[in-house]
Design a protein around this motif. Structure first.
Motif, PDB file in Angstrom:
ATOM      1  N   VAL A 184       0.879  -1.196  -0.077  1.00  0.00           N
ATOM      2  CA  VAL A 184       0.046  -0.088  -0.026  1.00  0.00           C
ATOM      3  C   VAL A 184       0.680   1.248   0.175  1.00  0.00           C
ATOM      4  O   VAL A 184       1.625   1.552   0.914  1.00  0.00           O
ATOM      5  N   ARG A 185       0.894   1.953  -1.147  1.00  0.00           N
ATOM      6  CA  ARG A 185       1.603   3.145  -1.143  1.00  0.00           C
ATOM      7  C   ARG A 185       1.060   4.416  -0.668  1.00  0.00           C
ATOM      8  O   ARG A 185       1.670   5.126   0.025  1.00  0.00           O
ATOM      9  N   LYS A 186      -0.062   4.719  -1.204  1.00  0.00           N
ATOM     10  CA  LYS A 186      -0.951   5.976  -0.535  1.00  0.00           C
ATOM     11  C   LYS A 186      -2.399   5.614  -0.601  1.00  0.00           C
ATOM     12  O   LYS A 186      -2.959   4.657  -1.206  1.00  0.00           O
ATOM     13  N   VAL A 187      -2.986   6.391   0.357  1.00  0.00           N
ATOM     14  CA  VAL A 187      -4.333   6.369   0.486  1.00  0.00           C
ATOM     15  C   VAL A 187      -5.082   7.959   0.417  1.00  0.00           C
ATOM     16  O   VAL A 187      -4.425   8.825   0.975  1.00  0.00           O
ATOM     17  N   ALA A 188      -5.753   8.151  -0.327  1.00  0.00           N
ATOM     18  CA  ALA A 188      -6.324   9.364  -0.715  1.00  0.00           C
ATOM     19  C   ALA A 188      -6.988   9.896   0.541  1.00  0.00           C
ATOM     20  O   ALA A 188      -7.430   9.101   1.477  1.00  0.00           O
TER      21      ALA A 188
END
Length: 73
Positions: free
Chosen positions: A41-45
């Motif tokens: 998991v790189r990014k979450v808005a």
């Protein structure tokens, strides 16, 4: 049951099972998210949708609703 939506930024999980059926499940599988695949998991808005992950060496954005259908360990 832990889903991809529950994984925090910077963590890696392994896909255990895909829930759902029909074209949505097929689309997720076509993107390379299959049983045994490692997902980082790189990014979450800001509002949690979408989730940006790395699967099989490429980057992918998945809707929160679709991430809930991916069971991980």
């Amino acid at each position: 049951m832990k889903t991809l939506k529950d994984i925090k930024i910077g963590e890696t999980a392994t896909v255990v099972k895909l829930h759902g059926n029909g074209p949505v499940r097929r689309r997720i599988m076509d993107m390379g998210v299959t049983k045994g695949a490692a997902v980082y998991v790189r990014k979450v808005a800001p509002l949690g949708d979408p989730v940006e992950v790395t699967v099989r060496g490429y980057e992918l954005s998945i809707r929160k609703g679709d991430a809930e259908m991916i069971e991980v360990s």
